[in-house]
Design a protein around this motif. Structure first.
Motif, PDB file in Angstrom:
ATOM      1  N   LEU A 159       0.838  -1.208   0.000  1.00 56.44           N
ATOM      2  CA  LEU A 159       0.000   0.000   0.000  1.00 56.44           C
ATOM      3  C   LEU A 159       0.865   1.248   0.000  1.00 56.44           C
ATOM      4  N   PRO A 167      17.686  12.045  -2.278  1.00 56.36           N
ATOM      5  CA  PRO A 167      16.530  12.662  -2.938  1.00 56.36           C
ATOM      6  C   PRO A 167      16.878  13.183  -4.333  1.00 56.36           C
ATOM      7  N   ILE A 172      16.448   7.663  -7.456  1.00 59.74           N
ATOM      8  CA  ILE A 172      15.056   7.879  -7.044  1.00 59.74           C
ATOM      9  C   ILE A 172      14.164   8.091  -8.266  1.00 59.74           C
ATOM     10  N   LEU A 176      10.909   5.821  -9.033  1.00 60.19           N
ATOM     11  CA  LEU A 176       9.569   6.425  -9.137  1.00 60.19           C
ATOM     12  C   LEU A 176       8.980   6.203 -10.526  1.00 60.19           C
ATOM     13  N   SER A 185       1.772   4.120  -7.050  1.00 63.20           N
ATOM     14  CA  SER A 185       1.695   3.777  -5.638  1.00 63.20           C
ATOM     15  C   SER A 185       1.984   4.985  -4.779  1.00 63.20           C
ATOM     16  N   ARG A 186       1.680   4.835  -3.533  1.00 64.01           N
ATOM     17  CA  ARG A 186       2.044   5.877  -2.584  1.00 64.01           C
ATOM     18  C   ARG A 186       3.465   5.589  -2.116  1.00 64.01           C
ATOM     19  N   VAL A 187       4.327   6.592  -2.270  1.00 59.41           N
ATOM     20  CA  VAL A 187       5.740   6.418  -1.947  1.00 59.41           C
ATOM     21  C   VAL A 187       6.160   7.476  -0.938  1.00 59.41           C
ATOM     22  N   LEU A 188       6.864   7.025   0.074  1.00 58.01           N
ATOM     23  CA  LEU A 188       7.458   7.957   1.031  1.00 58.01           C
ATOM     24  C   LEU A 188       8.968   7.879   0.873  1.00 58.01           C
ATOM     25  N   VAL A 189       9.559   8.993   0.492  1.00 60.42           N
ATOM     26  CA  VAL A 189      11.010   9.013   0.328  1.00 60.42           C
ATOM     27  C   VAL A 189      11.626   9.545   1.610  1.00 60.42           C
ATOM     28  N   TRP A 190      12.574   8.816   2.128  1.00 60.65           N
ATOM     29  CA  TRP A 190      13.323   9.314   3.280  1.00 60.65           C
ATOM     30  C   TRP A 190      14.692   9.711   2.741  1.00 60.65           C
ATOM     31  N   PRO A 191      14.891  11.045   2.593  1.00 58.20           N
ATOM     32  CA  PRO A 191      16.144  11.469   1.981  1.00 58.20           C
ATOM     33  C   PRO A 191      17.326  11.231   2.917  1.00 58.20           C
ATOM     34  N   PHE A 210      11.280   4.556   9.733  1.00 57.47           N
ATOM     35  CA  PHE A 210      10.108   3.957   9.063  1.00 57.47           C
ATOM     36  C   PHE A 210       9.465   2.906   9.952  1.00 57.47           C
ATOM     37  N   ILE A 219       1.644   9.862   9.627  1.00 56.79           N
ATOM     38  CA  ILE A 219       2.456   9.437   8.487  1.00 56.79           C
ATOM     39  C   ILE A 219       2.190   7.936   8.292  1.00 56.79           C
ATOM     40  N   PRO A 220       1.754   7.549   7.110  1.00 55.00           N
ATOM     41  CA  PRO A 220       1.427   6.125   6.931  1.00 55.00           C
ATOM     42  C   PRO A 220       2.682   5.264   7.028  1.00 55.00           C
TER      43      PRO A 220
END
Lengths: 484, 82
Positions: A159, A167, A172, A176, A185-191, A210, A219-220
């Motif tokens: 999900l 970043p 990346i 993406l 998709s839903r993407v969370l980038v942790w730079p 995470f 934050i999902p």
């Protein structure tokens, strides 16, 4: 600089009490003084030095300072690295690593020691780096961090995907881009920094960060992580060989895909990850399925299912029709009987007709035979036959006459055949008592008395010679004449 | 088959997809009694819609984590790849 003098003593004799010698104007130095002198000398003389040696006795104090020794096969020198320097280190120092350390030589008066205050420390060449890598790998492997049974299955359709990477740059973008292609998709980038000092800590912190997110939080929480970095030298990738990163990956409660460097560069992070992708793009491919394909599959399932809904009906109908077909029709049930009946009726009708015809034929025949003229002619013929048949006495009489004639003929023959008939012609028949016929002289000679029969009567005679009995035998009544 | 009675809306996409495939396969064998196959079909339709909804909801949404001073995630903001 004048000290006490003691006149009486031999300057070379060791005295009980220290005293100044003639001409010796040097007062003894305090330890601190000499230590200071040494310190100054060492520090002035050497200043900055660059040493190459193997680390040993590495100790990290609670203060953050690092204490160690640098050694080669013959000598050893103590070293210290202050906290600020340690923080800038590109690797975690440990025993056995060959390093090049740059720093100032100094002394430690409190312990009569000299040491190097290391300001920079680097691993001494790629060979040493690889040796360190191998050492770390073996240690972590022995700990089971790379074990296959630790690997967790990846979610089929995540999900939220968390990406730990720089970043900026191609990595990346590639990830993406490929995610968007396959499954938006839903993407969370942790730079994070992916290279150089502090990068390993940042990566590890991001992974932990995470993991610390909670479901349903602001934050999902991702259900899949990608740790990625582009290709580079072993030094560039070094952060991903560091224990802190390896442990963070191995300990992540969220499954991790690693995509560090090119396919040929395998870092310890790759070993620890649940899946290793050869490139960032491949990581995206591993992470999500292709939306279009899934959509097509679902459509196909729907289609097949709809097709199936008619199936039981079709099957049922076919079965029903099959049964119906096999079921005897009422009319056929009756038809057979009706046919039988028809058949019987027909046979009855035809039988009667045939019988009538046959009877008629017979009757016809009989009628022909029964015709009056025929009867009459039969009668006539019979009558004729009857008429022509003469029943008269003549029939009997003639036969009697014939028989009589035959009887007469036979009588004549009989008479001719009468043995006594020749008697009439003079023959006599000789007989004797007990012998009706005597045919020979000898037999006659033996008889005493012979009887001769003639036609007109008999005469007894005695054979000649010596008739014993003379008396004439009474003449038999017969009339045959005597032959003698 | 463990999903037989479970609430479809709570099922993961993968489980739902697998369940759907199973439903289709069972329907296709033709061994399911007619009455049961109607229920099965309805379940398959629900599963299909559930899967389809998940696909329809697919939407790219890229954000980045803003870390707080403690290094932990403090918030998110839209991400623009540089």
């Amino acid at each position: 600089m004048s000290g006490p003098t003691f006149e009486d003593d031999d300057p070379n004799d060791a005295g009980l009490v220290a005293k100044g010698l003639a001409g010796d104007n040097a007062a003894p130095l305090s330890i601190t003084e000499i230590s200071q002198l040494l310190k100054r000398t060492v520090e002035d003389r050497f200043g900055y030095v660059k040493l190459r040696g193997e680390l040993s006795g590495v100790k990290r104090a609670a203060s953050g300072h690092l204490y160690c020794c640098l050694k080669d096969d013959k000598a050893v020198i103590d070293g210290v690295m202050w906290r600020t320097g340690v923080q800038r280190l590109g690797f975690v120092p440990e025993d056995g690593i060959e390093v090049v350390a740059t720093g100032k030589l100094t002394t430690y008066p409190g312990r009569s020691k000299y040491q190097i205050v290391i300001e920079r420390m680097e691993i001494a060449g790629e060979g040493a780096l690889l040796a360190l890598l191998e050492k770390t790998r073996r240690r972590l492997e022995a700990e089971g961090l790379f074990a296959a049974e630790r690997k967790r299955p990846l979610p089929f359709l995540p999900l939220v995907i968390g990406v730990v990477t720089s970043p900026t740059g191609a990595v990346i973008r590639d990830i993406l881009h490929r995610l968007a292609d396959r499954f938006p998709s839903r993407v969370l980038v942790w730079p994070v920094l992916v290279q150089g000092q502090g990068s390993a800590e940042q990566v590890a912190a991001a992974l932990r960060g995470f993991a610390e997110l909670t479901h349903g939080g602001a934050i999902p929480r991702p259900d899949l992580l990608i740790v990625a970095r582009g290709g580079g030298s072993i030094e560039d990738l070094w952060g991903f060989n560091e224990e802190v990163v390896v442990r963070a990956i191995a300990g992540s409660p969220i499954p991790v895909i690693s995509a560090v460097g090119h396919e040929t560069d395998t870092t310890l992070a790759d070993h620890a990850a649940d899946r290793r992708a050869p490139t960032p793009t491949a990581a995206a491919e591993i992470a999500v399925p292709v939306l279009r394909e899934l959509s097509a599959a679902i459509d196909e399932f729907g289609l097949r299912m709809r097709k199936c809904t008619h199936r039981p009906l079709t099957l049922g109908r076919e079965r029903l029709e099959g049964r119906l077909l096999r079921m005897p029709r009422p009319e056929t049930l009756v038809a057979q009987a009706a046919q039988k009946l028809d058949d019987a009726a027909e046979r009855l009708r035809r039988g009667l007709a045939d019988r009538a015809v046959r009877a008629r034929t017979v009757l016809q025949d009989d009628r022909h035979r029964l015709s009056a003229p025929l009867l009459q002619s039969n009668m006539k013929a019979a009558k004729q036959r009857f008429d022509t048949t003469r029943f008269s006495a003549d029939l009997v009489l003639r036969r009697i006459a014939e028989r009589r004639e035959r009887l007469d003929a036979l009588e004549r023959v009989r008479r001719q055949l009468d043995p006594k008939a020749p008697l009439a012609r003079g023959y006599a028949l000789v007989s004797a008592a007990g012998q009706p016929v005597i045919a020979t002289r000898d037999s006659a000679a033996k008889q005493t008395l012979l009887t001769l029969e003639f036609a007109d009567g008999t005469l007894d005679v005695v054979p000649g010679g010596a008739p014993k009995k003379r008396p004439a035998a009474p003449k038999p009544a017969g009339e045959q004449p005597k032959l003698l | 088959m463990a999903e037989q009675g479970t609430d479809i809306s709570q099922m993961s996409f993968e489980d739902a997809l697998r369940a759907l495939e199973d439903v289709v396969r069972r329907l296709e064998t033709g061994e399911v009694p007619l009455d049961e196959s109607i229920d099965l079909y309805e379940r398959g339709e629900t599963l299909r819609k559930h899967c389809q909804a998940r696909l329809d909801a697919a939407q790219a949404r890229i954000e980045k984590i803003v870390a707080g001073p403690d290094g932990k995630a403090a918030g998110i903001e839209p991400f623009e790849a540089g």
